[in-house]
Design a protein around this motif. Structure first.
Motif, PDB file in Angstrom:
ATOM      1  N   TYR A  58       0.834  -1.207   0.000  1.00 32.53           N
ATOM      2  CA  TYR A  58       0.000   0.000   0.000  1.00 32.53           C
ATOM      3  C   TYR A  58       0.870   1.259   0.000  1.00 32.53           C
ATOM      4  CZ  TYR A  58      -3.763   3.217   1.039  1.00 32.53           C
ATOM      5  OH  TYR A  58      -4.651   4.264   0.976  1.00 32.53           O
ATOM      6  N   ARG A  81      -5.293  -5.135  -3.021  1.00 29.76           N
ATOM      7  CA  ARG A  81      -6.674  -5.652  -3.012  1.00 29.76           C
ATOM      8  C   ARG A  81      -6.683  -7.162  -2.848  1.00 29.76           C
ATOM      9  NH1 ARG A  81     -10.052  -4.350  -8.144  1.00 29.76           N
ATOM     10  NH2 ARG A  81      -8.438  -5.690  -8.967  1.00 29.76           N
ATOM     11  N   ARG A  84      -6.010  -7.636   0.923  1.00 26.04           N
ATOM     12  CA  ARG A  84      -7.138  -7.197   1.766  1.00 26.04           C
ATOM     13  C   ARG A  84      -8.273  -6.738   0.872  1.00 26.04           C
ATOM     14  NH1 ARG A  84      -4.635  -3.487   6.562  1.00 26.04           N
ATOM     15  NH2 ARG A  84      -3.176  -5.020   7.359  1.00 26.04           N
ATOM     16  N   ASP A  86     -11.346  -6.235   1.365  1.00 22.87           N
ATOM     17  CA  ASP A  86     -12.367  -5.360   1.942  1.00 22.87           C
ATOM     18  C   ASP A  86     -11.822  -4.002   2.383  1.00 22.87           C
ATOM     19  OD1 ASP A  86     -14.247  -7.374   1.588  1.00 22.87           O
ATOM     20  OD2 ASP A  86     -13.837  -8.243   3.561  1.00 22.87           O
ATOM     21  N   ASP A  87     -10.579  -3.683   2.045  1.00 18.21           N
ATOM     22  CA  ASP A  87      -9.989  -2.422   2.485  1.00 18.21           C
ATOM     23  C   ASP A  87     -10.602  -1.258   1.697  1.00 18.21           C
ATOM     24  OD1 ASP A  87      -7.394  -1.419   4.114  1.00 18.21           O
ATOM     25  OD2 ASP A  87      -7.731  -0.208   2.322  1.00 18.21           O
ATOM     26  N   HIS A  88     -11.219  -0.341   2.422  1.00 18.31           N
ATOM     27  CA  HIS A  88     -11.927   0.783   1.787  1.00 18.31           C
ATOM     28  C   HIS A  88     -10.976   1.773   1.106  1.00 18.31           C
ATOM     29  CE1 HIS A  88     -15.738  -0.553   3.351  1.00 18.31           C
ATOM     30  NE2 HIS A  88     -15.210  -0.638   4.560  1.00 18.31           N
ATOM     31  N   ALA A  89      -9.811   1.990   1.681  1.00 18.58           N
ATOM     32  CA  ALA A  89      -8.861   2.937   1.088  1.00 18.58           C
ATOM     33  C   ALA A  89      -8.355   2.408  -0.257  1.00 18.58           C
ATOM     34  CB  ALA A  89      -7.696   3.188   2.034  1.00 18.58           C
ATOM     35  N   SER A  91      -9.978   0.327  -2.245  1.00 18.50           N
ATOM     36  CA  SER A  91     -11.104   0.423  -3.183  1.00 18.50           C
ATOM     37  C   SER A  91     -11.296   1.860  -3.673  1.00 18.50           C
ATOM     38  CB  SER A  91     -12.392  -0.062  -2.515  1.00 18.50           C
ATOM     39  OG  SER A  91     -12.277  -1.416  -2.160  1.00 18.50           O
ATOM     40  N   ALA A  92     -11.184   2.813  -2.771  1.00 16.10           N
ATOM     41  CA  ALA A  92     -11.365   4.220  -3.147  1.00 16.10           C
ATOM     42  C   ALA A  92     -10.274   4.668  -4.116  1.00 16.10           C
ATOM     43  CB  ALA A  92     -11.363   5.098  -1.901  1.00 16.10           C
ATOM     44  N   ARG A  95     -10.940   3.171  -7.536  1.00 10.23           N
ATOM     45  CA  ARG A  95     -12.023   3.914  -8.212  1.00 10.23           C
ATOM     46  C   ARG A  95     -11.494   5.230  -8.774  1.00 10.23           C
ATOM     47  NH1 ARG A  95     -15.035   2.096  -3.878  1.00 10.23           N
ATOM     48  NH2 ARG A  95     -14.842   4.094  -2.804  1.00 10.23           N
TER      49      ARG A  95
END
Length: 107
Positions: A58, A81, A84, A86-89, A91-92, A95
C-alpha cells in the motif's frame, strides 16, 4: 484584590522551597521520578518487525500516486486488493484511478 495578591505572594515567599520530584502536593500521594529500565550493554537491541506485506504494498502504491506513476500505482493497488479485499482505502484509490482512465483494461 491587591490585598489578596500581596497575601498570596507573602505565603509563597515564606513557604520552604521544594525539591522537584520529591514533594507531596497534598493529594496523599508522593510524587517520585519514574525509573526506566534500560537494557544492559550485553543485551542485544530488540529486533524491529518488518512491516506486513499489505502495508509495504500500500505504501508503494501511495508513493506511486504521489509521483503520478499511475500504472505502477494501479499494479500495487491490485496487489493490495488481493491481500485485503475489503480495504476501503484501496477500493477508493482504485475507483479514483479508474476515473483518471487507469483500470484493469488499459494497464
Amino acid at each position: 484584590m491587591e490585598c489578596a495578591r500581596l497575601d498570596d505572594e507573602e505565603r509563597r515567599h515564606d513557604a520552604p522551597a521544594a525539591d522537584a520530584g520529591d514533594e507531596d502536593w497534598g493529594f496523599g500521594v508522593e510524587i517520585t521520578k519514574p525509573s526506566i529500565p534500560f537494557p544492559s550493554e550485553d543485551e542485544p537491541a530488540p529486533a524491529f518487525e518488518p512491516a506486513d506485506e499489505f502495508g509495504a504494498v500500500y505504501d508503494r502504491a501511495i508513493e506511486a500516486l504521489l509521483k503520478k506513476d499511475y500504472a505502477r500505482a494501479l499494479s500495487e493497488l491490485r496487489r493490495a486488493r488481493e491481500l485485503r479485499p475489503d480495504d476501503h482505502a484501496v477500493s477508493a484509490n482504485l475507483r479514483r484511478l479508474a476515473e483518471l482512465g487507469y483500470s484493469d483494461s488499459n494497464a
